[in-house]
Design a protein around this motif. Sequence first.
Motif, short mmCIF file in Angstrom:
data_model
loop_
_atom_site.label_atom_id
_atom_site.label_comp_id
_atom_site.label_asym_id
_atom_site.label_seq_id
_atom_site.Cartn_x
_atom_site.Cartn_y
_atom_site.Cartn_z
N GLN A 5 0.83 -1.21 0.00
CA GLN A 5 0.00 0.00 0.00
C GLN A 5 0.87 1.26 0.00
N GLU A 6 1.91 1.26 0.87
CA GLU A 6 2.83 2.41 0.92
C GLU A 6 3.55 2.57 -0.40
N LYS A 7 3.91 1.47 -1.03
CA LYS A 7 4.59 1.53 -2.33
C LYS A 7 3.70 2.19 -3.37
N ARG A 8 2.43 1.80 -3.37
CA ARG A 8 1.52 2.39 -4.34
C ARG A 8 1.39 3.90 -4.13
N LEU A 9 1.31 4.34 -2.85
CA LEU A 9 1.21 5.77 -2.57
C LEU A 9 2.49 6.52 -2.98
N LYS A 10 3.63 5.93 -2.64
CA LYS A 10 4.91 6.56 -3.02
C LYS A 10 5.06 6.63 -4.53
N ILE A 11 4.65 5.61 -5.21
CA ILE A 11 4.75 5.62 -6.67
C ILE A 11 3.82 6.68 -7.25
N ASP A 12 2.60 6.77 -6.67
CA ASP A 12 1.69 7.82 -7.16
C ASP A 12 2.27 9.20 -6.92
N GLN A 13 2.88 9.39 -5.73
CA GLN A 13 3.51 10.68 -5.43
C GLN A 13 4.65 10.97 -6.40
N ALA A 14 5.48 9.97 -6.66
CA ALA A 14 6.60 10.17 -7.59
C ALA A 14 6.09 10.42 -9.00
N LYS A 15 5.04 9.74 -9.38
CA LYS A 15 4.48 9.97 -10.72
C LYS A 15 3.92 11.39 -10.83
N ASN A 16 3.26 11.85 -9.76
CA ASN A 16 2.75 13.23 -9.78
C ASN A 16 3.89 14.23 -9.91
N LYS A 17 4.95 13.98 -9.14
CA LYS A 17 6.12 14.88 -9.23
C LYS A 17 6.73 14.84 -10.62
N LEU A 18 6.78 13.68 -11.21
CA LEU A 18 7.31 13.56 -12.56
C LEU A 18 6.42 14.32 -13.54
N LYS A 53 6.37 21.62 -15.94
CA LYS A 53 7.27 22.77 -15.74
C LYS A 53 8.26 22.87 -16.89
N PHE A 54 8.74 21.72 -17.36
CA PHE A 54 9.65 21.73 -18.51
C PHE A 54 8.94 22.27 -19.74
N ARG A 55 7.68 21.90 -19.90
CA ARG A 55 6.94 22.41 -21.05
C ARG A 55 6.72 23.92 -20.92
N SER A 56 6.41 24.38 -19.70
CA SER A 56 6.22 25.82 -19.48
C SER A 56 7.51 26.59 -19.72
N ASN A 80 18.57 28.11 -18.96
CA ASN A 80 18.96 27.45 -17.69
C ASN A 80 17.75 26.82 -17.00
N LYS A 81 16.61 27.55 -17.06
CA LYS A 81 15.39 27.02 -16.46
C LYS A 81 14.94 25.74 -17.17
N VAL A 82 15.05 25.73 -18.49
CA VAL A 82 14.65 24.53 -19.24
C VAL A 82 15.55 23.36 -18.89
N LEU A 83 16.84 23.62 -18.79
CA LEU A 83 17.76 22.54 -18.42
C LEU A 83 17.47 22.04 -16.99
N ALA A 84 17.16 23.01 -16.10
CA ALA A 84 16.82 22.61 -14.72
C ALA A 84 15.54 21.78 -14.69
N ASN A 116 16.35 18.37 -15.84
CA ASN A 116 17.00 17.62 -14.76
C ASN A 116 16.00 17.13 -13.72
N GLU A 117 14.99 17.97 -13.45
CA GLU A 117 13.95 17.56 -12.50
C GLU A 117 13.17 16.34 -13.03
N ILE A 118 12.94 16.30 -14.34
CA ILE A 118 12.26 15.13 -14.93
C ILE A 118 13.11 13.87 -14.73
N ILE A 119 14.41 14.04 -15.02
CA ILE A 119 15.31 12.88 -14.87
C ILE A 119 15.36 12.44 -13.40
N ASN A 120 15.43 13.44 -12.49
CA ASN A 120 15.47 13.11 -11.05
C ASN A 120 14.18 12.42 -10.61
N SER A 121 13.05 12.87 -11.17
CA SER A 121 11.76 12.24 -10.81
C SER A 121 11.72 10.80 -11.30
#
Length: 451
Positions: free
Chosen positions: A148-161, A167-170, A225-229, A232-237
């Motif tokens: 159950q915790e795994k499913r929540l963490k994965i949903d959270q990580a997917k949301n962050k991704l 943000k990358f598109r913006s 720089n913002k686009v590159l950042a 990087n956030e996508i890759i980190n997610s």
Amino acid sequence: MLNITNNKLHEKVNLLQYEAGKKVFNERNQKYFNRFLIAFGLILIIILFLPWTQTVAGKGYVTTLKPNQRPQTIQSPIPGRIEKWYVNEGDFVEEGDTILHISEVKNEYFDPQLVDRTGDQIKVKESSQNSYQNKIQFLTNQIGAIQQEKRLKIDQAKNKLQQSRLKFRSDSIDLEAAKTNLDIAERQFERAKTLNEEGLKSTTDLENSRLKLQEAQAKRVAQENKVLAARNEIINSQIELNRIEAEYGEKISKAQSDRSSAESALYQTQADISKLETSYANYDTRRGLYYIKAPQAGYINKAIKAGIGESFKEGEPLVGIMPSDYDIAVETFVAPIDMPLLHVGEEVRVQFDGWPAIVFSGWPNNSYGTYAAEIVAIENFISDNGKYRVLLAPKAEDHNWPEDIKIGAGASTLALLEDVPIWYEIWRQLNGFPPNYYSPENAEKTKVSKK
């Protein structure tokens, strides 16, 4: 006397001068004697045509009709040592009565508390079994919570991704806007420079255009720089999502491994419990075998193992018993040449040893002291004595067998076959031929009913 002379005595000596000669050579006596010979011959001829019942003789002994009614020995299924006798030879015992008490001779069964201690071991193993079952339940619940915790963490990580991608598109759109502004600023600066050279614009306007151009260039670089950042956030997610998958997969695998180990221990405990229960049942049953009991009502014949403290092996006979309730029968043996003549249901006359009898084998109705029996079983395999065994039971329609006859007494039997003339039986006996082979009506009916 030898005849060594040609002189005839009766020619020189008159035998009629003697009283004996007168009686012997009297014509009247010769007449009666001739009549006697003729009558005897006629009677003999008539006797030769009288009916004679062919028989098959056998020797046997008295037994019982059913195997469970015959004398038997009582054995112990376990080895032991005799401790106490509760009966004497000749005593009558009922079914289940205790005959003797034995004790153990094997050291692994010496412990008097063996059954109780085995029961305690079973209880301990059952407690261990309950503990393993609880552990398995806890680990199952833990696995469910981790999943159950795994499913929540994965949903959270997917949301962050997803946020990182948005943000990358913006930022990418802002970058395009910055590039457009930079192009506009460059064109305005070029026009201002041209107009300044032509004297249509002042130097101040040219400097303002150069400032706007530099500002647009700076915004473009900042937006890149913002686009590159954002990238990087996508890759980190994505990395975080994979890390969560790996971390919780490891936790679940460890919990499942612990549960499998607990299940394995549970199964081993259940196997141990089953073995202990089998041992407990065996020990408890073995404890009940320490008292040898009578299998049925009867008389104690003989104590085969008679001493106190005498040891014996399993299966060794300890005491003989004769059942009190039995159906008497006769076990007789016939020669192989006569065996095909016998059929189940045929009548047999039985003479018991020590019981007065006058037997006419060919005229069973005129015999005295014989009893009627019928064949109930014929053995199809030859016995050790070279003859075939035949079992006889009392015939219900005839006289009852003597009550004083004991099991094991000797008996002579005459199986009644076909009725033939006496002359035929004499001729058969002189030639050594076997009795006539035939199938009686009752045997045929028996075969039809069996089919």
